[in-house]
Each structure stands twice: as structure tokens, then as C-alpha cells.
Design an enzyme around this catalytic site. Structure first.
Site, PDB file in Angstrom:
ATOM      1  N   CYS A   1       0.715  -1.373  -0.103  1.00 56.29           N
ATOM      2  CA  CYS A   1      -0.075  -0.013  -0.039  1.00 56.29           C
ATOM      3  C   CYS A   1       0.919   1.302  -0.113  1.00 56.29           C
ATOM      4  O   CYS A   1       2.027   1.460   0.048  1.00 56.29           O
ATOM      5  CB  CYS A   1      -1.064   0.014   1.165  1.00 56.29           C
ATOM      6  SG  CYS A   1      -2.425  -1.078   0.847  1.00 56.29           S
ATOM      7  N   ASP A   2       0.023   2.446   0.109  1.00 54.89           N
ATOM      8  CA  ASP A   2       0.543   3.764  -0.250  1.00 54.89           C
ATOM      9  C   ASP A   2       2.020   4.071   0.342  1.00 54.89           C
ATOM     10  O   ASP A   2       3.010   4.482  -0.470  1.00 54.89           O
ATOM     11  CB  ASP A   2      -0.271   4.819   0.083  1.00 54.89           C
ATOM     12  CG  ASP A   2      -1.615   4.624  -0.534  1.00 54.89           C
ATOM     13  OD1 ASP A   2      -2.043   3.533  -1.071  1.00 54.89           O
ATOM     14  OD2 ASP A   2      -2.284   5.622  -0.812  1.00 54.89           O
ATOM     15  N   LYS A   3       2.169   3.965   1.605  1.00 48.19           N
ATOM     16  CA  LYS A   3       3.232   4.222   2.177  1.00 48.19           C
ATOM     17  C   LYS A   3       4.242   3.116   2.543  1.00 48.19           C
ATOM     18  O   LYS A   3       5.258   3.406   2.844  1.00 48.19           O
ATOM     19  CB  LYS A   3       2.996   4.711   3.676  1.00 48.19           C
ATOM     20  CG  LYS A   3       1.957   6.056   3.641  1.00 48.19           C
ATOM     21  CD  LYS A   3       2.338   7.054   2.427  1.00 48.19           C
ATOM     22  CE  LYS A   3       0.998   7.822   1.987  1.00 48.19           C
ATOM     23  NZ  LYS A   3      -0.053   7.127   1.692  1.00 48.19           N
TER      24      LYS A   3
ATOM     25  N   CYS B   1      -6.161  -1.495  -3.875  1.00 46.91           N
ATOM     26  CA  CYS B   1      -7.321  -1.084  -4.588  1.00 46.91           C
ATOM     27  C   CYS B   1      -7.309  -1.244  -6.089  1.00 46.91           C
ATOM     28  O   CYS B   1      -5.968  -0.680  -6.637  1.00 46.91           O
ATOM     29  CB  CYS B   1      -7.980   0.110  -4.042  1.00 46.91           C
ATOM     30  SG  CYS B   1      -8.642   0.027  -2.507  1.00 46.91           S
TER      31      CYS B   1
ATOM     32  N   GLU C   1      -3.276  14.227   3.507  1.00 47.38           N
ATOM     33  CA  GLU C   1      -3.850  13.703   2.432  1.00 47.38           C
ATOM     34  C   GLU C   1      -5.312  14.380   2.433  1.00 47.38           C
ATOM     35  O   GLU C   1      -6.149  14.206   3.394  1.00 47.38           O
ATOM     36  CB  GLU C   1      -4.027  12.219   2.389  1.00 47.38           C
ATOM     37  CG  GLU C   1      -5.116  11.483   1.583  1.00 47.38           C
ATOM     38  CD  GLU C   1      -4.391  11.952   0.156  1.00 47.38           C
ATOM     39  OE1 GLU C   1      -5.309  12.658  -0.523  1.00 47.38           O
ATOM     40  OE2 GLU C   1      -3.707  11.272  -0.228  1.00 47.38           O
TER      41      GLU C   1
ATOM     42  N   SER D   1      -4.691  12.008  -3.059  1.00 41.96           N
ATOM     43  CA  SER D   1      -4.790  10.491  -3.299  1.00 41.96           C
ATOM     44  C   SER D   1      -4.647  10.363  -4.890  1.00 41.96           C
ATOM     45  O   SER D   1      -5.476  11.161  -5.561  1.00 41.96           O
ATOM     46  CB  SER D   1      -5.858   9.782  -2.766  1.00 41.96           C
ATOM     47  OG  SER D   1      -6.196   8.418  -3.097  1.00 41.96           O
TER      48      SER D   1
END
Length: 559
Positions: A122-124, A196, A445, A471
Site C-alpha cells: 500500500c501507499d506508504k 485497490c 492527504e 490521493s
């Protein structure tokens, strides 16, 4: 193998029988302890769907390590999927990247690992692991967790943002579907583990890991729950031992040339604006700021068309992207623009890797002559910002140029409340400030703001400008990562309601339409607001954060 030899001699010495005894208490044998020590940073957890399936992935990695003659030592690496969207807790989102990098750095040193495999989705987590790889000059492979399969609803593919749009409509009091339909979408949108199923920041960064040469070819896009994912994981375990034997450490792969390639691929896939931050943070970590900077990002964006028609820039999902060839196919199409004589974790060069790539024509990955967009991400400059980042592929054509009065909010919470109370009018330019690296603190964010704007029908009538980040899920006219940020006294800090702001994305301009003298006078009179937080971890960012133009991480340099 020098690192291995040094560690081996130390740990096998009689004085370190105590260390061996501690390891044997977990079932390791004398033979196991003579092998290379391979750390496996597994970000499995029950807080994030992107990481829920990673136990099986880690087991496959460890099997590969054992097969190749190493000994794996798995340890946990923090994972998160923000629940606090629009709340104060979201300000911890970006800082988790640096927490993750620090914990891997500390674990590698204190446990004397000879090499590392890092598993994340995921993102981080992915950028945190990439930062750790840059910090630790040992052999490293990143194993992405892979994207979630698309959901299905009424015979069509849906993704998380399909549900988001209806959530935001309820948030502003203008629901478009019944609560029963929202409940049905809730059940269908996320059918299983993985990141996602669109090119948000998570999947963008998995693609960046592959483009950087730190993940095996095909690793970025294989679906999370698939045999292909497990095969890649097992091969990554075998390959890390080979890299140790060959002496190929992270510094031989994380070079300016490979970061150049990653930026080129970022533009070609039309990835998240947040990837700019993370690549700049890696460059800062390595001391490459002269070669890798926003000027390069802008130049490559002008030269590189976006050819991936993947949501939110197109109609297709990550599963479609993988089927069409994924990152390998994109790199093959733009091969003539890449630095191809650089090493990757295959042990071969980019050119050698791409020589093995073939793929069929697909509407998912377009030809260079018929792109999704003629350019990639863009960097805006002008009297309002020395730099700001925009994703043209998600902006309505009529909003590529816009001029309108500012509607100023000192934080995401104010902005969300203002949209709920209809304080934003058609034509306005919404300014959300004091959400940058020091002002947030932590580089907040704020994508829920653009979600609320879209839900009120303003996506073709208003623009959003922020010193926070947005995002990769977001679609609409947003400009983010404005630098210098408001908390540092940048021009954004002195914008007043009604000031005219001019946005010209084709010409890369972002201007506050007041005189130079008026702007200078306002800045001279500006006083910093009281800090939003006065204790806890976020105060580290209020004091030590780098600007967004350098990756928005903690400045760890003593000189």
C-alpha cells in the site's frame, strides 16, 4: 559476499555462542546459522486489505530463500490503510512512510542481515521499503503484494472509487442512490485482498518498484490472490541469495539512471502525483538532488505520453493492465527513451530484461501515436508557487485553464465543512492551506475535499489548490504539493478570499493575480498561526520536515 563474510565470522565466533543459542531457541539449527541471514520484512496485518494476504506471500519468499541456500528471518513491518479520511488522524498518513523505513533500517542493522526481501502493497509501505533499500547498502528485493481484483456490480467492473463517489454524495447531503444500493456497493467493491484495483498511489508505487529495477519483472501487477503472485514471491526468495553471491547491493541498482527510468514510467502510466514525492524522497536519501528533481520530472512529463488507460485515467482495472503486459509492456513501448544499460534485481540490465518481453496489442496500453494524453504529470510554477504538481489525465478538458476568485480554508476540516454548507460557488478556486509537510504537520492527504467538490457538481466549475497531497484515487481539477507551503510563509499563506487565481496547465502556470508589491507586503506582514499539534510524533514534522519538492520526509542529515 563481504557483508556476509564479516557477519558470519562475527556470529560464528565462540564469544557469540549466546547469540546462536537465542536463535536455536526458535528451532534454527547449527547448519541454518551458517547460511546467509536474509531478513524478510513482511507487512502482513489485519488493518489493510493490501496486506491481509501477505502471510502466504512471505511463506513463498522464505521457501525460495531456503531452496537457494539462505536462512530467512521474518519480521513484521507496519501496514496501514487510513480509516481517518477527513479527520485529524489522516495527518499521520505520510509520516508512516518514514516510520516504516526507520524500522526496517533498525531491524537490518540490529539483526545483522546480509540481505533483505521486503513485502508490501500500500501507499506508504512500498515507498517506505524503497527508502529503506536506499538507506541500506545490502542486496534488496521488493516483493509487491499486488492489486486486488475488481469488484463486480450489475454486470460491470467496479473499484473502490465507484463506492467513494456515492459516499461523498452522502457526505454533502446530496445522495444519488439509496442506502440499500450503497450497502450493495459496499459488499461488491472490494472482493478480496490486495491494493485497490486502480492506479492509485499503492499500485503506482508497486509499478515504481518494478521500474526502479528493485522488483522482478511482472511483480508489480500480478493479482494479489493468484498463483502468479506466489511464483514471483518464491523466485524473489531464490534471487535474493543469488544477488548476495554476486555482490549486487541496492546502491548498484538505486542509481540516478534507474530513478530516471521510474519517472519516465510514472508519466507513461499516468500514475499518482504522490509518486513524485516518493521518488524525490529516494533521490534525497541518496544525495541525487542535482540529477533528480522537479525540473527533470517536468521535462520528462513534457516528453512522455501517458499510454495506460487504467482508472482513474481510463476505463480499465489493474487486472486488465496486468493481462495487457503491465509495467514490462509499458517499458518495452518506451524503451528508446529509457536508460537500458543499468542493473536490476534480475542480475541483468533493463535492456536484457526487455529483450524477453513480448505482448499483444491492447486497448489498455495504447500506442505512442494514440496516447491517453500527450504528456504525463505536470509541474506548475508562478507567483503562487515555486512548484506544484498536477495529474492532467484526471482533469476535465474545460478545467485545464481556469481563472476565478479564491475561497480560502485553513485546513481540510474547514474546507469539508464549507462544502457541506455550500460556501463554495461556481467558478471559485478552493484553497486548502496549512496542510503541507510542516503545517499539517505531515503533508496531509486532503482528497476528500475534491470528492466533496465532485459530489456537489463543481468538478467542471471549480479548482482545488493545496499544499497538502491528493490521493491517486482522486479525479478532478486539483493542484497539490504547493511549495513553499503556507506554514513556511509561502505565497499560499497570504491568499485572501476573492483574490483572482489563474491556472494554466498547458503552459504550466499558477499565478496569484495581485501586484508584486502587494504580494511582498502581505508576506512581510504574515505571522505564522499557532501550531496545530504541540506534542506527539507529528511535532517531528513540524520541526524537521523537508519541503514537498524534496520528498516531504524527515531531514535526517547532520551535515
Amino acid at each position: 559476499m563481504n557483508q556476509f563474510k564479516e557477519n558470519h565470522q562475527f556470529l560464528q565466533a565462540p564469544e557469540n555462542a549466546r547469540a546462536r543459542a537465542l536463535l536455536k531457541s526458535m528451532g534454527y539449527t547449527t547448519e541454518d546459522l551458517k547460511r546467509p541471514r536474509i531478513g524478510v520484512a513482511n507487512s502482513w496485518g489485519e488493518t489493510s486489505p493490501g496486506h491481509f494476504h501477505l502471510r502466504a506471500v512471505a511463506d513463498a519468499v522464505k521457501a525460495g530463500i531456503w531452496q537457494a541456500g539462505g536462512t530467512p528471518y521474518e519480521f513484521s513491518s507496519f501496514a496501514q490503510c487510513p480509516m481517518a479520511v477527513g479527520k485529524h488522524g489522516i495527518r499521520y498518513d505520510t509520516p508512516t512512510r518514514d516510520i516504516i523505513a526507520a524500522e526496517v533500517e533498525a531491524s537490518a542493522w540490529i539483526h545483522m542481515f546480509d540481505a533483505l526481501v521486503m513485502i508490501s502493497s500500500c501507499d506508504k509501505n512500498v515507498p517506505g521499503h524503497l527508502l529503506a533499500a536506499a538507506r541500506l547498502d545490502i542486496p534488496v528485493i521488493v516483493v509487491p503484494g499486488g492489486p486486488m481484483a475488481a469488484g463486480r456490480y450489475k454486470g460491470e467492473d467496479i473499484v473502490t472509487t465507484t463506492l467513494d463517489a456515492e459516499c461523498w454524495a452522502y457526505g454533502v447531503g446530496k445522495p444519488r442512490v439509496s442506502e440499500d444500493e450503497v450497502a450493495a456497493l459496499e459488499e461488491a467493491a472490494c472482493p478480496g485482498p490486495g491494493s485497490c484495483a486502480l492506479l492509485g498511489t499503492a499500485n503506482t508505487m508497486q509499478c515504481m518498484a518494478e521500474a526502479l529495477g528493485l522488483a522482478l519483472p511482472g511483480a508489480a501487477t500480478a493479482l494479489a490472490v493468484s498463483a502468479k503472485r506466489l511464483r514471483i514471491a518464491k523466485e524473489s526468495g531464490r534471487q535474493i541469495v543469488r544477488l548476495l553471491e554476486q555482490g549486487i547491493t541496492s546502491s548498484k541498482i538505486i542509481t540516478p539512471e534507474n530513478i530516471f527510468n521510474a519517472i519516465r514510467v510514472l508519466h507513461a502510466i499516468g500514475g499518482s502525483t504522490n509518486a513524485v514525492l516518493h521518488l524525490l524522497a529516494i533521490a534525497y536519501e541518496k544525495g541525487f538532488e542535482k540529477e533528480i528533481n522537479l525540473e527533470l520530472v517536468e521535462r520528462l512529463g513534457q516528453e512522455t505520453p501517458c499510454i495506460a488507460a487504467v482508472r482513474p485515467s481510463g476505463p480499465y482495472t489493474m487486472g486488465d493492465f496486468d493481462e495487457a503486459g503491465g509495467v514490462r509492456a509499458v517499458m518495452k513501448k518506451i524503451e528508446s527513451t529509457l536508460k537500458t544499460d543499468v542493473l536490476t534485481v534480475t542480475g541483468g540490465t533493463v535492456a536484457e530484461n526487455l529483450a524477453q518481453v513480448s505482448f499483444d496489442d491492447s486497448p489498455v496500453i495504447k500506442d505512442l501515436q494514440n496516447p491517453v494524453n500527450k504528456g504525463g504529470l505536470a509541474i506548475l510554477r508562478g507567483s503562487l508557487a515555486q512548484s506544484a504538481v498536477v495529474r492532467p489525465t484526471v482533469i476535465p478538458p474545460e478545467m485545464m485553464r481556469h481563472s476565478g476568485p479564491a475561497r480560502v480554508f485553513n485546513g481540510q476540516e474547514e474546507a469539508l465543512e464549507g462544502l457541506q454548507q455550500n460556501k463554495v460557488q461556481s467558478g471559485d478556486v478552493v484553497v486548502v492551506r496549512y496542510e503541507g509537510p510542516k503545517g499539517g504537520p505531515g503533508l496531509t492527504e486532503v482528497f476528500k475535499v475534491i470528492g466533496y467538490m465532485n459530489a456537489t457538481g463543481l468538478e467542471t466549475k471549480c479548482a482545488l489548490i493545496t499544499d497538502g497531497k491528493i490521493s491517486g484515487f482522486a479525479k478532478g481539477p486539483f493542484i497539490c504539493q504547493v511549495s513553499p507551503e503556507a506554514a513556511e510563509g509561502g505565497p499560499l499563506s497570504v491568499v485572501q478570499d476573492g483574490d483572482i487565481i489563474e491556472i494554466d496547465i498547458p503552459n504550466r502556470q499558477l499565478n496569484l493575480k495581485i501586484s508584486d508589491e502587494e504580494l511582498a507586503a502581505r508576506i512581510a506582514a504574515w505571522q505564522a498561526p499557532e501550531p496545530r499539534v504541540t506534542d506527539g510524533f507529528l511535532t517531528v514534522y513540524a520541526r524537521l520536515a523537508n519541503p514537498a519538492s524534496k520528498g516531504a520526509g524527515i531531514n535526517l542529515r547532520l551535515k
